[in-house]
Design a protein around this motif. Structure first.
Motif, PDB file in Angstrom:
ATOM      1  N   MET A 202      15.820  15.688  19.171  1.00  0.00           N
ATOM      2  CA  MET A 202      16.877  16.322  20.227  1.00  0.00           C
ATOM      3  C   MET A 202      17.848  15.302  20.649  1.00  0.00           C
ATOM      4  N   ARG A 203      17.370  14.037  20.833  1.00  0.00           N
ATOM      5  CA  ARG A 203      18.459  13.311  21.406  1.00  0.00           C
ATOM      6  C   ARG A 203      19.679  13.082  20.522  1.00  0.00           C
ATOM      7  N   ASN A 204      19.464  12.885  19.050  1.00  0.00           N
ATOM      8  CA  ASN A 204      20.422  12.816  18.175  1.00  0.00           C
ATOM      9  C   ASN A 204      21.306  14.084  18.013  1.00  0.00           C
ATOM     10  N   ALA A 205      20.532  15.243  18.099  1.00  0.00           N
ATOM     11  CA  ALA A 205      21.361  16.690  18.006  1.00  0.00           C
ATOM     12  C   ALA A 205      22.361  16.562  19.156  1.00  0.00           C
ATOM     13  N   MET A 206      21.850  16.299  20.495  1.00  0.00           N
ATOM     14  CA  MET A 206      22.656  16.226  21.457  1.00  0.00           C
ATOM     15  C   MET A 206      23.821  15.298  21.305  1.00  0.00           C
ATOM     16  N   LEU A 207      23.704  14.202  21.076  1.00  0.00           N
ATOM     17  CA  LEU A 207      24.798  13.238  20.803  1.00  0.00           C
ATOM     18  C   LEU A 207      26.024  13.899  19.617  1.00  0.00           C
ATOM     19  N   ALA A 208      25.271  14.343  18.650  1.00  0.00           N
ATOM     20  CA  ALA A 208      26.057  15.096  17.621  1.00  0.00           C
ATOM     21  C   ALA A 208      26.816  16.274  17.895  1.00  0.00           C
ATOM     22  N   ALA A 209      26.071  17.214  18.832  1.00  0.00           N
ATOM     23  CA  ALA A 209      26.749  18.212  19.462  1.00  0.00           C
ATOM     24  C   ALA A 209      27.900  18.052  20.273  1.00  0.00           C
ATOM     25  N   TRP A 210      27.795  16.910  20.915  1.00  0.00           N
ATOM     26  CA  TRP A 210      28.947  16.581  21.893  1.00  0.00           C
ATOM     27  C   TRP A 210      30.180  15.671  21.082  1.00  0.00           C
TER      28      TRP A 210
ATOM     29  N   ARG B  92      22.229  30.541  34.979  1.00  0.00           N
ATOM     30  CA  ARG B  92      22.064  29.393  34.085  1.00  0.00           C
ATOM     31  C   ARG B  92      20.612  28.972  33.792  1.00  0.00           C
ATOM     32  N   ILE B  93      19.662  28.997  34.927  1.00  0.00           N
ATOM     33  CA  ILE B  93      18.311  28.588  34.986  1.00  0.00           C
ATOM     34  C   ILE B  93      17.585  29.635  34.065  1.00  0.00           C
ATOM     35  N   ARG B  94      17.860  30.893  34.143  1.00  0.00           N
ATOM     36  CA  ARG B  94      17.370  31.808  33.236  1.00  0.00           C
ATOM     37  C   ARG B  94      17.643  31.699  31.770  1.00  0.00           C
ATOM     38  N   ARG B  95      18.964  31.410  31.570  1.00  0.00           N
ATOM     39  CA  ARG B  95      19.506  30.970  30.144  1.00  0.00           C
ATOM     40  C   ARG B  95      18.634  29.768  29.573  1.00  0.00           C
ATOM     41  N   SER B  96      18.705  28.764  30.372  1.00  0.00           N
ATOM     42  CA  SER B  96      18.002  27.550  30.223  1.00  0.00           C
ATOM     43  C   SER B  96      16.673  27.743  29.598  1.00  0.00           C
ATOM     44  N   LEU B  97      15.799  28.421  30.360  1.00  0.00           N
ATOM     45  CA  LEU B  97      14.581  28.623  30.106  1.00  0.00           C
ATOM     46  C   LEU B  97      14.475  29.321  28.579  1.00  0.00           C
ATOM     47  N   GLU B  98      15.461  30.239  28.387  1.00  0.00           N
ATOM     48  CA  GLU B  98      15.346  31.128  27.060  1.00  0.00           C
ATOM     49  C   GLU B  98      15.966  30.140  25.916  1.00  0.00           C
ATOM     50  N   THR B  99      16.739  29.335  26.183  1.00  0.00           N
ATOM     51  CA  THR B  99      17.153  28.119  25.028  1.00  0.00           C
ATOM     52  C   THR B  99      15.834  27.355  24.791  1.00  0.00           C
ATOM     53  N   GLU B 100      15.315  26.842  26.026  1.00  0.00           N
ATOM     54  CA  GLU B 100      14.207  25.902  25.825  1.00  0.00           C
ATOM     55  C   GLU B 100      13.097  26.551  24.992  1.00  0.00           C
ATOM     56  N   GLU B 101      12.873  27.810  24.899  1.00  0.00           N
ATOM     57  CA  GLU B 101      11.824  28.428  24.182  1.00  0.00           C
ATOM     58  C   GLU B 101      12.166  28.427  22.690  1.00  0.00           C
ATOM     59  N   LYS B 102      13.702  28.746  22.645  1.00  0.00           N
ATOM     60  CA  LYS B 102      14.107  28.723  21.092  1.00  0.00           C
ATOM     61  C   LYS B 102      14.003  27.231  20.489  1.00  0.00           C
ATOM     62  N   ILE B 103      14.134  26.264  21.215  1.00  0.00           N
ATOM     63  CA  ILE B 103      14.122  24.828  20.879  1.00  0.00           C
ATOM     64  C   ILE B 103      12.603  24.502  20.531  1.00  0.00           C
ATOM     65  N   ALA B 104      11.960  24.915  21.498  1.00  0.00           N
ATOM     66  CA  ALA B 104      10.227  24.473  21.206  1.00  0.00           C
ATOM     67  C   ALA B 104       9.877  25.159  20.005  1.00  0.00           C
ATOM     68  N   ARG B 105      10.439  26.408  19.684  1.00  0.00           N
ATOM     69  CA  ARG B 105       9.980  26.862  18.427  1.00  0.00           C
ATOM     70  C   ARG B 105      10.533  26.233  17.065  1.00  0.00           C
ATOM     71  N   ILE B 106      11.554  25.659  17.470  1.00  0.00           N
ATOM     72  CA  ILE B 106      12.218  24.963  16.233  1.00  0.00           C
ATOM     73  C   ILE B 106      11.368  23.536  16.092  1.00  0.00           C
ATOM     74  N   LEU B 107      10.934  22.938  17.216  1.00  0.00           N
ATOM     75  CA  LEU B 107      10.401  21.707  17.090  1.00  0.00           C
ATOM     76  C   LEU B 107       8.883  22.128  16.533  1.00  0.00           C
ATOM     77  N   ALA B 108       8.421  23.165  16.849  1.00  0.00           N
ATOM     78  CA  ALA B 108       7.054  23.428  16.411  1.00  0.00           C
ATOM     79  C   ALA B 108       7.257  23.740  15.026  1.00  0.00           C
ATOM     80  N   ALA B 109       8.075  24.493  14.501  1.00  0.00           N
ATOM     81  CA  ALA B 109       8.147  24.805  13.033  1.00  0.00           C
ATOM     82  C   ALA B 109       8.385  23.396  12.350  1.00  0.00           C
ATOM     83  N   ARG B 110       9.380  22.307  12.760  1.00  0.00           N
ATOM     84  CA  ARG B 110       9.535  21.097  12.252  1.00  0.00           C
ATOM     85  C   ARG B 110       8.151  20.182  11.979  1.00  0.00           C
TER      86      ARG B 110
END
Length: 214
Positions: free
Chosen positions: A94-102, A135-153
């Motif tokens: 997640m940290r490296n993805a954040m840096l790469a995305a910026w 933004r709070i609502r969108r953040s919760l939706e995005t966090e769930e998407k990221i959690a699913r990616i991590l779980a799959a990894r």
């Protein structure tokens, strides 16, 4: 003639995308100069020389156009996370993805708005209660998407293992702190938020795992 007819749907889609992008660009320019609440849908539509009806064809509400480029940025981070090497631990990925995305944010949003305008939009969102709620609502939706990616990894069942959601919640909280620090400082550049976010993430493990008195 056959080629032109075959390409007609493609041309229509490109025209629609240009209109969508132009509305987003005009809206963000108005939001960052006049303020979100003071800007009307009519003003946004007029800036692009389209009707109010056309605006609503692309964006159901004014809040939706405020987050149009944010959505591109969020998707850019998600794709950067998907691209991280499998050997990276979840938090490292997640940290490296954040840096790469910026580092590559201009590639993601540059065709729609200048990066500088994208950065100014963050300040509008932070200072507008109605947008903060979205933004709070969108953040919760995005966090769930990221959690699913991590779980799959990691080969985990997200319904029985809470670790992906816990890791993402910690990551998201660190990003919120970084946003607040960035907004409070005078340097509102992409480079500044990238550096602050990296520092906040680096402080996370010591903050929760070590005694602060040593």
């Amino acid at each position: 003639m056959t080629v032109d007819a075959a390409d007609a749907p493609g041309r229509r889609e490109r025209k629609k995308q240009r209109t969508r992008d132009a509305l987003a660009r005009a809206a963000l320019e108005l939001f960052t100069t006049k303020g979100f609440e003071a800007t009307t849908v009519d003003e946004i539509a007029e800036a692009v020389d389209v009707s109010q009806r056309t605006f609503y064809r692309y964006y159901p509400a004014k809040e939706d156009v405020a987050f149009a480029v944010q959505a591109i940025s969020e998707d850019h981070f998600v794709e950067a996370l998907r691209a991280r090497p499998a050997h990276e631990a979840p938090f490292e990925a997640m940290r490296n993805a954040m840096l790469a995305a910026w580092d590559t944010i201009e590639e993601a949003v540059g065709e729609v708005v200048p990066v500088e305008l994208h950065m100014r939009t963050y300040q509008v969102i932070e200072s507008t209660p109605a947008l903060l709620a979205v933004r709070i609502r969108r953040s919760l939706e995005t966090e769930e998407k990221i959690a699913r990616i991590l779980a799959a990894r990691e080969g985990l069942d997200l319904d029985t293992d809470p670790r992906p959601r816990i890791a993402v919640a910690a990551f998201g909280s660190a990003m919120q702190v970084a946003d607040r620090i960035w907004n409070a400082r005078g340097d509102h550049s992409r480079e500044a938020i990238r550096a602050i976010a990296a520092d906040c993430l680096d402080q996370l493990r010591p903050a929760v795992a070590e005694s602060w008195r040593t």
